[in-house]
Each structure stands twice: as structure tokens, then as C-alpha cells.
Design an enzyme around this catalytic site. Structure first.
Site, PDB file in Angstrom:
ATOM      1  N   ASP A  11       0.878  -1.286  -0.018  1.00 59.13           N
ATOM      2  CA  ASP A  11       0.129  -0.041   0.013  1.00 59.13           C
ATOM      3  C   ASP A  11       0.961   1.109  -0.202  1.00 59.13           C
ATOM      4  O   ASP A  11       2.096   1.036   0.327  1.00 59.13           O
ATOM      5  CB  ASP A  11      -0.895  -0.042   1.203  1.00 59.13           C
ATOM      6  CG  ASP A  11      -1.918   1.194   1.179  1.00 59.13           C
ATOM      7  OD1 ASP A  11      -2.714   0.999   0.302  1.00 59.13           O
ATOM      8  OD2 ASP A  11      -1.985   2.166   2.140  1.00 59.13           O
ATOM      9  N   GLU A  13       0.850   5.676   0.565  1.00 61.55           N
ATOM     10  CA  GLU A  13       0.282   7.048   0.785  1.00 61.55           C
ATOM     11  C   GLU A  13       0.886   8.106  -0.196  1.00 61.55           C
ATOM     12  O   GLU A  13       2.076   7.901  -0.488  1.00 61.55           O
ATOM     13  CB  GLU A  13       0.380   7.433   2.199  1.00 61.55           C
ATOM     14  CG  GLU A  13      -0.130   6.440   3.319  1.00 61.55           C
ATOM     15  CD  GLU A  13      -1.591   6.293   2.844  1.00 61.55           C
ATOM     16  OE1 GLU A  13      -2.557   7.046   2.422  1.00 61.55           O
ATOM     17  OE2 GLU A  13      -2.124   5.006   3.362  1.00 61.55           O
ATOM     18  N   GLN A  60      -6.446  17.790   1.750  1.00 62.54           N
ATOM     19  CA  GLN A  60      -7.466  16.595   1.819  1.00 62.54           C
ATOM     20  C   GLN A  60      -6.735  15.180   1.942  1.00 62.54           C
ATOM     21  O   GLN A  60      -7.297  14.422   2.803  1.00 62.54           O
ATOM     22  CB  GLN A  60      -8.151  16.431   0.733  1.00 62.54           C
ATOM     23  CG  GLN A  60      -9.445  17.495   0.415  1.00 62.54           C
ATOM     24  CD  GLN A  60     -10.338  17.354   1.767  1.00 62.54           C
ATOM     25  OE1 GLN A  60     -10.565  18.144   2.600  1.00 62.54           O
ATOM     26  NE2 GLN A  60     -11.093  16.214   1.604  1.00 62.54           N
ATOM     27  N   HIS A  65      -4.207  10.550   5.739  1.00 63.83           N
ATOM     28  CA  HIS A  65      -3.109   9.727   6.534  1.00 63.83           C
ATOM     29  C   HIS A  65      -2.411  10.524   7.700  1.00 63.83           C
ATOM     30  O   HIS A  65      -1.460   9.905   8.395  1.00 63.83           O
ATOM     31  CB  HIS A  65      -1.931   9.252   5.474  1.00 63.83           C
ATOM     32  CG  HIS A  65      -1.638  10.590   4.461  1.00 63.83           C
ATOM     33  ND1 HIS A  65      -0.827  11.870   5.110  1.00 63.83           N
ATOM     34  CD2 HIS A  65      -1.662  10.713   3.129  1.00 63.83           C
ATOM     35  CE1 HIS A  65      -0.660  12.399   3.883  1.00 63.83           C
ATOM     36  NE2 HIS A  65      -1.023  12.019   2.840  1.00 63.83           N
ATOM     37  N   HIS A 161      -4.840   6.521   7.880  1.00 63.35           N
ATOM     38  CA  HIS A 161      -4.529   5.475   6.957  1.00 63.35           C
ATOM     39  C   HIS A 161      -3.014   5.519   7.015  1.00 63.35           C
ATOM     40  O   HIS A 161      -2.361   6.465   7.041  1.00 63.35           O
ATOM     41  CB  HIS A 161      -4.746   5.907   5.581  1.00 63.35           C
ATOM     42  CG  HIS A 161      -6.355   5.687   5.241  1.00 63.35           C
ATOM     43  ND1 HIS A 161      -6.390   4.606   4.180  1.00 63.35           N
ATOM     44  CD2 HIS A 161      -7.377   5.914   5.779  1.00 63.35           C
ATOM     45  CE1 HIS A 161      -7.922   4.492   4.212  1.00 63.35           C
ATOM     46  NE2 HIS A 161      -8.466   5.391   5.169  1.00 63.35           N
ATOM     47  N   ASP A 166      -2.193  -0.690   6.594  1.00 65.78           N
ATOM     48  CA  ASP A 166      -3.120  -1.064   5.545  1.00 65.78           C
ATOM     49  C   ASP A 166      -2.555  -2.234   4.824  1.00 65.78           C
ATOM     50  O   ASP A 166      -3.392  -3.074   4.210  1.00 65.78           O
ATOM     51  CB  ASP A 166      -3.333   0.264   4.648  1.00 65.78           C
ATOM     52  CG  ASP A 166      -4.192   1.445   5.146  1.00 65.78           C
ATOM     53  OD1 ASP A 166      -4.458   1.106   6.440  1.00 65.78           O
ATOM     54  OD2 ASP A 166      -4.628   2.241   4.545  1.00 65.78           O
TER      55      ASP A 166
END
Length: 245
Positions: A11, A13, A60, A65, A161, A166
Site C-alpha cells: 500500500d 500514501e 484532503q 493519512h 491511513h 493498511d
């Protein structure tokens, strides 16, 4: 396509994404998290790195995260971790949820540092769990959060997150989805009992995958909870009758 016993669940970010046009253009990866599984067993051989993007994080994305611009100031840039990262994922099945997003960003980063224009798929097999989830649960939400909730996977420790967290959650989801593909619809309390029993008969003709035998104690306990839930909701559960009584 060659399949590997070695699964890397990944995963990322990012600083954000574009709402229209090329979603990754001018945005950067700020965190990569990946966990290794062999025969559905976590090996502990994980990859995790924060990355200095050389640009500001969108508001946003920060809300998702919680990673700040200041936190990333002293972190390595993508080109500084790329060799180690590519070595880590080479010769693996790379498991990603909504792979288009992650692969798009990773290839974008690779293209900015490599003249040979190689893609991540040149190093490994990319396996997207989103189409599988949609096949198992048509018409339902199939985000990672929704799947964790459906499989009763604990996410209470996850305020924001995180790529590594994740990735670990997705690894657990992937284990459930690939171990019980035929029977997974029983976990929906609205499933028809005749359909449940039909699926059970179909499953009985197919040998269990070896990965099922290597499920962890916690995963087996979670599965048992599902079976008891089915019996409570429907009044019957063929799996409990045939295998656990």
C-alpha cells in the site's frame, strides 16, 4: 503468467491526486508499506519507508493519512529507496487493492528516475484484489475499510491511513478471500440458505488449498466466529455440522 509462492502485499500514501485528467501527475508518493507472506504466513520480512516528495501535501490527503510536510523533510527521496524497493518486490505476486492507483504512482516515480522506462510489472506479477472483491461481493462496497468490517478484522488501532498498517490489513483480507472464495457469500446475513448449502456442496468437491491449512490461530478463530454467526442468523450452518461437531 508465472505464480509465486512469495506474496508481497503493498500500500502507498501520497501527497494527493488530481480529480480530473492524469490522477498522479505532479503528485508524489510519501509512504510505501509492504509485508511478505509465503504460503499465507507472515514472514516478518517487511518493507517500509517514508519518502520526501519535494512538494506540499494536499489538505484532503493530510486528513486521510495525517502525515505532515515537516515530518517528511529529513526522509529519503524516492530515487534513494528505489533500488532496495525493487529488489524487495522482484519475483513476487504483488497484491494491491485498487492496483491502478498504486501502480500508476509507482510507475510515474520510476519513469522520473529511470531512462529505460521500466514498469513495476517488469519485476513482479501485479494482482489487484478489488476485482476479486467485486466478484465475491457484487453490488456492495469493497473498499479496504468495508472488507475489514465484513471480515470482522480489528481496525481499532488505525486512526489514520498508514501504508504499512493498511498492507497488513489487506494481507488478512486477501487470506480470507483466497481461502474461502466459493463459500464467502455465507458471511452476508441476507444470503439464501439453499444457496449457502449449494455452495457448500460445490466446495466439498474441490480440495482445500494448502494455504488454508496454514491459517493462523487468530484467522481460524475469526472463521469460527463467522460460522457461528451464520448459524445464529439462519438456524443452520452446514460447515459447523459437517466439520466441527
Amino acid at each position: 503468467m508465472k505464480k509465486y509462492d512469495r506474496k508481497i502485499v503493498l500500500d502507498i500514501e501520497t501527497t494527493g491526486m488530481n480529480p480530473a485528467g492524469c490522477f498522479y501527475k505532479n503528485h508524489k508518493i510519501i509512504e510505501i508499506g509492504a509485508v511478505e507472506m509465503i504460503n499465507n504466513v507472515f514472514t516478518g520480512n517487511n518493507f517500509h519507508s517514508y519518502i520526501q516528495p519535494n512538494r506540499l501535501i494536499d489538505k484532503q490527503s493530510f486528513k486521510i493519512h495525517g502525515i505532515t510536510d515537516n515530518f517528511l523533510l529529513d526522509k529519503p527521496k524516492f530515487h534513494e529507496i528505489s533500488v532496495k524497493f525493487l529488489e524487495y518486490i522482484t519475483n513476487s505476486d504483488l497484491i494491491i487493492h485498487n492496483a491502478k492507483f498504486d501502480v500508476g504512482f509507482i510507475n510515474y516515480e520510476l519513469n522520473m528516475i529511470n531512462s529505460d522506462k521500466r514498469k513495476i510489472s517488469d519485476y513482479c506479477n501485479v494482482v489487484d484484489t478489488l476485482p476479486l472483491a467485486r466478484q465475491l461481493f457484487p453490488g456492495k462496497k469493497n473498499s479496504l475499510d468495508a472488507l475489514c468490517n465484513r471480515y470482522k478484522i480489528n481496525v481499532s488501532h488505525r486512526d489514520f491511513h498508514s501504508a504499512l498498517i493498511d498492507a497488513k490489513l489487506l494481507a488478512k483480507v486477501y487470506t480470507f478471500m483466497t481461502s474461502f472464495q466459493q463459500s464467502i457469500s455465507i458471511f452476508d446475513k441476507n444470503s439464501n440458505l439453499n444457496s449457502i448449502q449449494k455452495n457448500a456442496k460445490l466446495d466439498s468437491r474441490v480440495p482445500f488449498r494448502s494455504t488454508l491449512l496454514l491459517a493462523t490461530k487468530d484467522e481460524l478463530q475469526q472463521h469460527m466466529k463467522y460460522l457461528k454467526y451464520v448459524k445464529q442468523e439462519t438456524g443452520n450452518c452446514v460447515w459447523l455440522e459437517d466439520k466441527y461437531n
